[in-house]
Design a protein around this motif. Structure first.
Motif, PDB file in Angstrom:
ATOM      1  N   ARG A  36       3.763 -43.139   6.084  1.00 54.67           N
ATOM      2  CA  ARG A  36       2.531 -43.980   6.474  1.00 54.67           C
ATOM      3  C   ARG A  36       2.343 -45.202   4.721  1.00 54.67           C
ATOM      4  NH1 ARG A  36      -0.819 -38.464   7.699  1.00 54.67           N
ATOM      5  NH2 ARG A  36       0.618 -38.250   5.425  1.00 54.67           N
ATOM      6  N   GLU A  37       2.556 -44.476   3.557  1.00 54.69           N
ATOM      7  CA  GLU A  37       2.363 -45.348   3.075  1.00 54.69           C
ATOM      8  C   GLU A  37       2.195 -47.341   3.238  1.00 54.69           C
ATOM      9  OE1 GLU A  37       2.802 -44.213  -1.685  1.00 54.69           O
ATOM     10  OE2 GLU A  37       0.189 -42.732  -0.771  1.00 54.69           O
ATOM     11  N   GLY A  38       3.659 -47.363   3.213  1.00 59.86           N
ATOM     12  CA  GLY A  38       4.398 -48.647   3.515  1.00 59.86           C
ATOM     13  C   GLY A  38       4.956 -48.728   2.367  1.00 59.86           C
ATOM     14  N   GLU A  39       6.078 -49.998   2.851  1.00 63.26           N
ATOM     15  CA  GLU A  39       6.822 -50.443   1.439  1.00 63.26           C
ATOM     16  C   GLU A  39       6.549 -51.196   0.603  1.00 63.26           C
ATOM     17  OE1 GLU A  39      10.256 -51.263   0.970  1.00 63.26           O
ATOM     18  OE2 GLU A  39       9.874 -48.881   2.963  1.00 63.26           O
ATOM     19  N   ASP A  40       5.159 -51.728   0.418  1.00 64.59           N
ATOM     20  CA  ASP A  40       4.534 -52.623  -0.724  1.00 64.59           C
ATOM     21  C   ASP A  40       4.387 -51.209  -1.689  1.00 64.59           C
ATOM     22  OD1 ASP A  40       5.048 -54.723   0.383  1.00 64.59           O
ATOM     23  OD2 ASP A  40       2.540 -55.535   1.036  1.00 64.59           O
ATOM     24  N   MET A  41       3.853 -50.314  -1.281  1.00 63.94           N
ATOM     25  CA  MET A  41       2.977 -48.833  -1.862  1.00 63.94           C
ATOM     26  C   MET A  41       4.253 -48.374  -2.080  1.00 63.94           C
ATOM     27  SD  MET A  41       0.193 -48.381  -3.308  1.00 63.94           S
ATOM     28  CE  MET A  41      -1.196 -49.445  -1.585  1.00 63.94           C
ATOM     29  N   LYS A  42       5.548 -48.243  -1.413  1.00 63.95           N
ATOM     30  CA  LYS A  42       6.409 -47.498  -2.260  1.00 63.95           C
ATOM     31  C   LYS A  42       7.566 -48.054  -3.243  1.00 63.95           C
ATOM     32  CE  LYS A  42      10.817 -45.724  -0.983  1.00 63.95           C
ATOM     33  NZ  LYS A  42      12.020 -44.853   0.323  1.00 63.95           N
ATOM     34  N   GLN A  43       6.797 -49.597  -3.135  1.00 67.73           N
ATOM     35  CA  GLN A  43       7.438 -50.559  -4.258  1.00 67.73           C
ATOM     36  C   GLN A  43       6.494 -50.087  -5.331  1.00 67.73           C
ATOM     37  OE1 GLN A  43      10.253 -52.375  -3.494  1.00 67.73           O
ATOM     38  NE2 GLN A  43      10.148 -52.788  -6.067  1.00 67.73           N
ATOM     39  N   ARG A  44       5.366 -49.680  -5.623  1.00 67.24           N
ATOM     40  CA  ARG A  44       4.568 -50.508  -6.927  1.00 67.24           C
ATOM     41  C   ARG A  44       5.142 -48.825  -7.170  1.00 67.24           C
ATOM     42  NH1 ARG A  44      -0.170 -50.876  -8.642  1.00 67.24           N
ATOM     43  NH2 ARG A  44      -1.572 -49.022  -9.527  1.00 67.24           N
ATOM     44  N   ARG A  45       4.844 -47.278  -6.374  1.00 70.02           N
ATOM     45  CA  ARG A  45       5.495 -45.910  -6.898  1.00 70.02           C
ATOM     46  C   ARG A  45       7.068 -45.828  -7.507  1.00 70.02           C
ATOM     47  NH1 ARG A  45       1.709 -42.509  -6.285  1.00 70.02           N
ATOM     48  NH2 ARG A  45       0.011 -42.810  -3.819  1.00 70.02           N
ATOM     49  N   LEU A  46       8.027 -46.604  -6.899  1.00 79.26           N
ATOM     50  CA  LEU A  46       9.416 -46.417  -7.248  1.00 79.26           C
ATOM     51  C   LEU A  46       9.194 -47.721  -9.110  1.00 79.26           C
ATOM     52  CD1 LEU A  46      11.502 -46.984  -4.997  1.00 79.26           C
ATOM     53  CD2 LEU A  46      10.873 -45.178  -5.805  1.00 79.26           C
ATOM     54  N   GLU A  47       8.464 -48.597  -9.126  1.00 80.19           N
ATOM     55  CA  GLU A  47       8.361 -49.392 -10.456  1.00 80.19           C
ATOM     56  C   GLU A  47       7.491 -48.600 -11.671  1.00 80.19           C
ATOM     57  OE1 GLU A  47       5.856 -53.151  -9.541  1.00 80.19           O
ATOM     58  OE2 GLU A  47       7.771 -53.632  -8.306  1.00 80.19           O
ATOM     59  N   ILE A  48       6.187 -47.241 -11.699  1.00 79.99           N
ATOM     60  CA  ILE A  48       6.117 -46.420 -12.096  1.00 79.99           C
ATOM     61  C   ILE A  48       7.116 -45.173 -12.763  1.00 79.99           C
ATOM     62  CG2 ILE A  48       4.433 -44.323 -12.246  1.00 79.99           C
ATOM     63  CD1 ILE A  48       2.657 -45.601  -9.940  1.00 79.99           C
ATOM     64  N   LEU A  49       7.545 -45.005 -11.676  1.00 83.07           N
ATOM     65  CA  LEU A  49       8.887 -43.643 -11.941  1.00 83.07           C
ATOM     66  C   LEU A  49      10.457 -44.513 -12.581  1.00 83.07           C
ATOM     67  CD1 LEU A  49       8.756 -41.819  -8.208  1.00 83.07           C
ATOM     68  CD2 LEU A  49       8.175 -41.090 -10.208  1.00 83.07           C
ATOM     69  N   GLU A  50      10.050 -45.027 -12.340  1.00 87.86           N
ATOM     70  CA  GLU A  50      11.499 -46.186 -13.198  1.00 87.86           C
ATOM     71  C   GLU A  50      11.044 -46.564 -14.568  1.00 87.86           C
ATOM     72  OE1 GLU A  50      13.305 -48.790  -9.755  1.00 87.86           O
ATOM     73  OE2 GLU A  50      11.927 -49.997 -11.365  1.00 87.86           O
ATOM     74  N   GLN A  51       9.813 -46.358 -15.194  1.00 89.27           N
ATOM     75  CA  GLN A  51       9.795 -46.786 -16.890  1.00 89.27           C
ATOM     76  C   GLN A  51      10.449 -45.637 -17.461  1.00 89.27           C
ATOM     77  OE1 GLN A  51       5.335 -46.936 -16.658  1.00 89.27           O
ATOM     78  NE2 GLN A  51       4.870 -48.172 -15.118  1.00 89.27           N
ATOM     79  N   GLU A  52      11.044 -45.894 -18.576  1.00 88.94           N
ATOM     80  CA  GLU A  52      11.329 -45.059 -19.696  1.00 88.94           C
ATOM     81  C   GLU A  52      10.893 -44.193 -19.409  1.00 88.94           C
ATOM     82  OE1 GLU A  52      10.801 -47.457 -23.510  1.00 88.94           O
ATOM     83  OE2 GLU A  52      12.006 -45.751 -24.312  1.00 88.94           O
ATOM     84  N   HIS A  53       9.464 -43.415 -19.401  1.00 88.66           N
ATOM     85  CA  HIS A  53       9.812 -42.604 -19.197  1.00 88.66           C
ATOM     86  C   HIS A  53       9.699 -41.620 -17.967  1.00 88.66           C
ATOM     87  CE1 HIS A  53       9.344 -42.365 -23.724  1.00 88.66           C
ATOM     88  NE2 HIS A  53       8.692 -43.206 -23.805  1.00 88.66           N
ATOM     89  N   GLY A  54       9.963 -42.010 -17.032  1.00 92.63           N
ATOM     90  CA  GLY A  54      10.151 -41.659 -15.805  1.00 92.63           C
ATOM     91  C   GLY A  54      10.951 -41.314 -15.031  1.00 92.63           C
ATOM     92  N   VAL A  55      11.490 -40.856 -14.445  1.00 92.87           N
ATOM     93  CA  VAL A  55      13.164 -39.825 -13.685  1.00 92.87           C
ATOM     94  C   VAL A  55      14.622 -40.281 -14.495  1.00 92.87           C
ATOM     95  CG1 VAL A  55      12.354 -40.377 -11.145  1.00 92.87           C
ATOM     96  CG2 VAL A  55      14.061 -41.847 -11.761  1.00 92.87           C
ATOM     97  N   TRP A  56      14.477 -41.450 -15.061  1.00 94.67           N
ATOM     98  CA  TRP A  56      15.421 -41.268 -15.817  1.00 94.67           C
ATOM     99  C   TRP A  56      15.766 -40.035 -17.052  1.00 94.67           C
ATOM    100  CZ3 TRP A  56      19.499 -42.664 -12.640  1.00 94.67           C
ATOM    101  CH2 TRP A  56      19.118 -43.961 -12.066  1.00 94.67           C
TER     102      TRP A  56
END
Ligand code: HEM
Ligand code: SF4
Ligand code: FES
Lengths: 293, 131
Positions: A236-256
């Motif tokens: 329900r959050e939609g594609e744009d928001m998912k994009q934004r969330r993935l950007e937060i998660l992909e950061q250096e100190h995120g999921v990796w």
């Protein structure tokens, strides 16, 4: 255990109107009952020290505000065992009978408020969800590792909360339904997908168990990533928001940062498959960035 | 929080009594990976003796293989390599999100299989060496 003082005669006085005399008598009775109760508990404490049916707790103590207690130490408490007694019950008993300055957080006593994650016998557990009978003696109780101790078993949770806030832990969307009063419906399948991730009680057990989080203070940590999963996977959050969330998660100190040690998954009192969720977000992040066409 | 007690790394480590399968797997994988990198250099050094002619290479190899320590180190290298490969495959499955509920069992399986292969290899590695 201690907060529910048993054998109070309460229902007797409810209902019909009560004469002042009876009220007084009841009051006396109650006081006497309390006195007996206290006496009994003192005796129990005495017996506990010597008896067999007791549990030996070793509890971490530290208090920066009292000169004699600034040096961290372990205190021994011998608590009489009752069937079904949890670590939290035992701590409350020790506090109420031995040392009222023993400090720890608790509230719900049913694994839902997330305030009593402790380091018990070498791993992170909720005090209220851990049966004494499942533990080897002496039961060693310490504050959560990798967090500053404020006093006794209380740690500073600020950093954990900061990481949780960093992933914007709330629903956001820009694809609203047409009608003003329309509901934002979620499919059953989608609800099922995020189900486990919604269970987090913000106890910080996972964060405390994670070696990577211990070495990298900026790492979001399992709970925050799981929180992000809960919303990133919500259609329900939609594609744009998912994009934004993935950007937060992909950061250096995120999921990796996650090295799949599974310690978070093992300690989570709500059985959230944290590593699974982190791994899925890693794959989502890659799929999001790899485009061959 | 003006004052709060930071327990530091050393103390944290000594308090850690329940080291779980996944944590050991991680430590072993890092360790074996870097041992393999180290071996790569040794390997290149030994192979490079061939640059000074076939005889030099043969002499080097024969000299090395006549030493018991070298044979034992070879068994160690095999152990490290086999574990790294098996656990590496386990990690690839973890990355794919396959069989996550069996991650501890697959780690133990890697360990046991490594042990079996290493033990089976000992006769070959230690044959014909004089002590
Ligand atoms: C079939 C053979 C191999 C497989 C399947 C394999 C698999 C893997 C995998 C999956 C990782 C990533 C671990 C992680 O997620 O953190 C890894 C790490 C590593 N591998 Fe291998 N590997 C193999 C051979 C080698 C060899 C021959 C070397 C040495 C020359 C090596 C050196 C390393 C090192 C140093 C790391 C750790 C890197 C780090 O510190 O993060 N591997 N391996
Ligand atoms: S994910 Fe589990 S262990 Fe981590 S804070 Fe939430 S409930 Fe606690
Ligand atoms: S007291 Fe609420 S989670 Fe244990």
């Amino acid at each position: 255990m201690s907060t529910q003082v048993p054998e109070r005669v309460e229902d007797e006085s409810s209902g019909e109107s009560v004469s002042p005399g009876k009220q007084k008598r009841d009051q006396k009775k109650l006081e006497r009952a309390e006195r007996i109760q206290e006496q009994r508990e003192a005796e129990a404490a005495e017996k506990a020290r010597s008896g067999d049916d007791t549990y030996h707790l070793k509890v971490f103590r530290y208090d920066p505000e009292v000169p004699g207690k600034q040096e961290p130490r372990f205190d021994d408490f011998y608590v009489p065992y009752k069937q079904g007694m949890t670590v939290l019950d035992a701590l409350m008993w020790a506090r109420d009978h031995y040392d009222s300055s023993l400090t720890f957080r608790h509230s719900c006593r049913q694994a839902i408020c997330g305030s009593d994650a402790l380091f018990v016998n070498g791993s992170q557990r909720l005090g209220c969800k851990t049966q004494l009978s499942a533990l080897a003696e002496p039961v060693r109780i310490e504050p959560l590792p990798h967090a500053d101790v404020v006093k006794d078993l209380v740690v500073d949770m600020e950093h954990f909360y900061d990481q949780m806030e960093a992933v914007e832990p709330y629903f956001q969307t820009n694809s609203l339904p047409d009608g003003e009063l329309d509901e934002q419906r979620q499919t059953r399948e989608n609800r099922e997908k995020v189900k486990m991730s919604t269970r987090c009680i913000w106890c910080s057990a996972c964060m405390s168990s994670c070696n990577i989080a211990a070495g990298d203070n900026e790492y979001l940590g399992p709970a925050a990533i799981n929180k992000a999963y809960r919303f990133a996977m919500d259609e329900r959050e939609g594609e744009d928001m998912k994009q934004r969330r993935l950007e937060i998660l992909e950061q250096e100190h995120g999921v990796w940062r996650c090295q799949t040690q599974f310690s978070c998954t093992e300690v989570c009192p709500k059985d959230i498959p944290l590593t699974e969720h982190i791994q899925e977000l890693k794959r989502e992040a890659i799929k999001n960035n790899l485009k061959f066409w | 929080m003006s004052q709060s007690y930071n327990r530091g790394l050393i103390e944290d480590f000594s308090r850690w009594r329940e080291f779980s399968a996944g944590m050991w797997a991680w430590i072993f994988h890092k360790f074996t990976g870097w041992v393999l990198v180290g071996y790569l250099f040794t390997h290149i050094a030994v192979l490079s003796t061939a640059l000074s002619g076939a005889a030099a290479y043969t002499n080097t190899i024969q000299a090395l293989e006549s030493l018991l320590v070298v044979r034992i180190l070879e068994v160690g290298l095999l152990a490290v390599a086999v574990f790294h490969i098996l656990n590496g495959v386990r990690l690839l499955f973890v990355d794919l999100g396959v069989g996550l509920e069996a991650q501890d069992k697959s780690f133990y399986a890697s360990l046991i299989l490594t042990g079996v292969i290493v033990v089976a290899s000992i006769p070959t590695f230690l044959s014909g060496v004089s002590i």
